[in-house]
Design an enzyme around this catalytic site. Structure first.
Site, PDB file in Angstrom:
ATOM      1  N   MET A  18       0.818  -1.210   0.000  1.00 54.28           N
ATOM      2  CA  MET A  18       0.000   0.000   0.000  1.00 54.28           C
ATOM      3  C   MET A  18       0.848   1.255   0.000  1.00 54.28           C
ATOM      4  SD  MET A  18      -3.401  -0.597   2.326  1.00 54.28           S
ATOM      5  CE  MET A  18      -2.522  -0.886   3.864  1.00 54.28           C
ATOM      6  N   ASP A  37      11.341   3.499   4.770  1.00 54.16           N
ATOM      7  CA  ASP A  37      11.162   2.063   4.987  1.00 54.16           C
ATOM      8  C   ASP A  37      12.474   1.516   5.525  1.00 54.16           C
ATOM      9  OD1 ASP A  37       8.826   0.058   3.496  1.00 54.16           O
ATOM     10  OD2 ASP A  37      10.565  -0.903   4.410  1.00 54.16           O
ATOM     11  N   VAL A  61      10.822   3.356  12.190  1.00 54.06           N
ATOM     12  CA  VAL A  61       9.750   4.252  12.627  1.00 54.06           C
ATOM     13  C   VAL A  61       9.562   4.280  14.139  1.00 54.06           C
ATOM     14  CG1 VAL A  61       8.453   4.203  10.462  1.00 54.06           C
ATOM     15  CG2 VAL A  61       8.002   2.450  12.219  1.00 54.06           C
ATOM     16  N   ASN A  87       1.890   4.818   7.480  1.00 51.66           N
ATOM     17  CA  ASN A  87       1.472   3.570   6.845  1.00 51.66           C
ATOM     18  C   ASN A  87       2.210   2.346   7.379  1.00 51.66           C
ATOM     19  OD1 ASN A  87       0.328   1.963   4.414  1.00 51.66           O
ATOM     20  ND2 ASN A  87       2.544   1.733   4.179  1.00 51.66           N
ATOM     21  N   TYR A 150      -2.297  -7.021  17.334  1.00 48.01           N
ATOM     22  CA  TYR A 150      -2.665  -6.284  16.130  1.00 48.01           C
ATOM     23  C   TYR A 150      -3.913  -5.443  16.383  1.00 48.01           C
ATOM     24  CZ  TYR A 150      -3.517  -5.224  11.228  1.00 48.01           C
ATOM     25  OH  TYR A 150      -3.712  -4.566  10.035  1.00 48.01           O
ATOM     26  N   LYS A 154      -4.240  -1.265  16.529  1.00 51.32           N
ATOM     27  CA  LYS A 154      -5.039  -0.584  15.508  1.00 51.32           C
ATOM     28  C   LYS A 154      -6.191   0.206  16.143  1.00 51.32           C
ATOM     29  CE  LYS A 154      -2.546  -1.671  12.000  1.00 51.32           C
ATOM     30  NZ  LYS A 154      -1.769  -0.604  11.322  1.00 51.32           N
ATOM     31  N   THR A 185      -1.652  -7.205  -0.706  1.00 46.46           N
ATOM     32  CA  THR A 185      -0.269  -6.746  -0.555  1.00 46.46           C
ATOM     33  C   THR A 185       0.638  -7.963  -0.384  1.00 46.46           C
ATOM     34  OG1 THR A 185      -0.412  -6.610   1.845  1.00 46.46           O
ATOM     35  CG2 THR A 185      -1.072  -4.655   0.589  1.00 46.46           C
TER      36      THR A 185
END
Length: 244
Positions: A18, A37, A61, A87, A150, A154, A185
């Site tokens: 994405m 990245d 990140v 992202n 996860y 989120k 993806t």
């Protein structure tokens, strides 16, 4: 006129999937894009493909130092930042009993803490720019339940989006979250998960998984001035899963 003409954007996790789709479209729409990245080879190759209006920076990140470096180089190369797309993220599908503390803290750092660090570091740059748009990529598991780790992170992205939107509105900075369903993806359609994804797709109301570009269309809208009255909101792109 191109929809992002004159804008400077940072997109994390942009080497593939994405993030790469977002980067390509943003450049097509007139933005100058900083791609970040951990995958230096793929990220550099994409930046070379996109040309002079892109810059790749290798970034962890979860590191405040890396974030300061990214924003500093973005300003040096292109000027103050108008758009941030948080992202980067990882998945984990273990039960709570199987998940170690180390694994849990890792997914929290990558999926949740990175969003905090990104916003904290980029907001001063957006203030210099006179405003901006932050798009935090969550998941449908930020709306409904899923795997431990996860799902938690989120949901946290959804929450920090609302808190930041309230705080940043008087700076002219909008903050929204995007909640994709199953997207084709590399992380999702790898060989060991492909059959399971194809089986799950049969139960999606639209009977298919999405292509990354379909999420990009929504991210582009939120990044652009077209969404000038949208902030603190969730935008779902899931083929109807959460409507069931």
């Amino acid at each position: 006129m191109a929809r992002l003409e004159g804008k400077v954007a940072i997109i994390t996790g942009a080497a593939q999937g994405m993030g790469a789709a977002h980067a390509r479209r943003f450049v097509e729409e007139g933005a100058k894009v900083v791609l970040t990245d951990l995958s230096e080879e793929k990220g550099s190759a994409l930046a070379s493909e996109l040309g002079e209006n892109s810059l790749f920076i290798k970034q962890n990140v979860t590191s405040a130092v890396d974030w300061a470096n990214v924003v500093g180089k973005a300003e040096e190369k292109f000027g103050p930042v108008n758009i941030l797309v948080n992202n980067a993220g990882i998945t984990m599908a273990k039960s709570i009993l199987e998940t170690t503390e180390e694994e849990y803290r890792r997914i929290v750092d990558i999926n949740q803490v990175s969003v905090f660090l990104g916003m904290k570091t980029v907001i001063p740059s957006m203030q210099k720019a006179g405003g901006g748009s932050i798009v935090n990529i969550s998941s449908i598991n930020g709306i409904v339940g899923g795997a431990v780790g996860y799902t938690d992170t989120k949901f946290a992205v959804r929450g920090i989006t609302k808190a930041a939107a309230m705080e940043c509105s008087h700076y002219g900075i909008r903050v929204n979250s995007v909640h994709p369903g199953v997207i084709a993806t590399p992380m999702v359609v790898q060989e060991d998960t492909k059959a399971a994804v194809e089986e799950f797709a049969k139960h999606i109301p639209l009977k298919r998984v999405a292509q990354p570009e379909e999420v990009t269309n929504l991210v582009l809208y939120l990044a652009s001035d077209e969404s000038s009255y949208s902030t603190g909101a969730e935008f779902i792109v899931d083929g109807g899963i959460t409507a069931m």
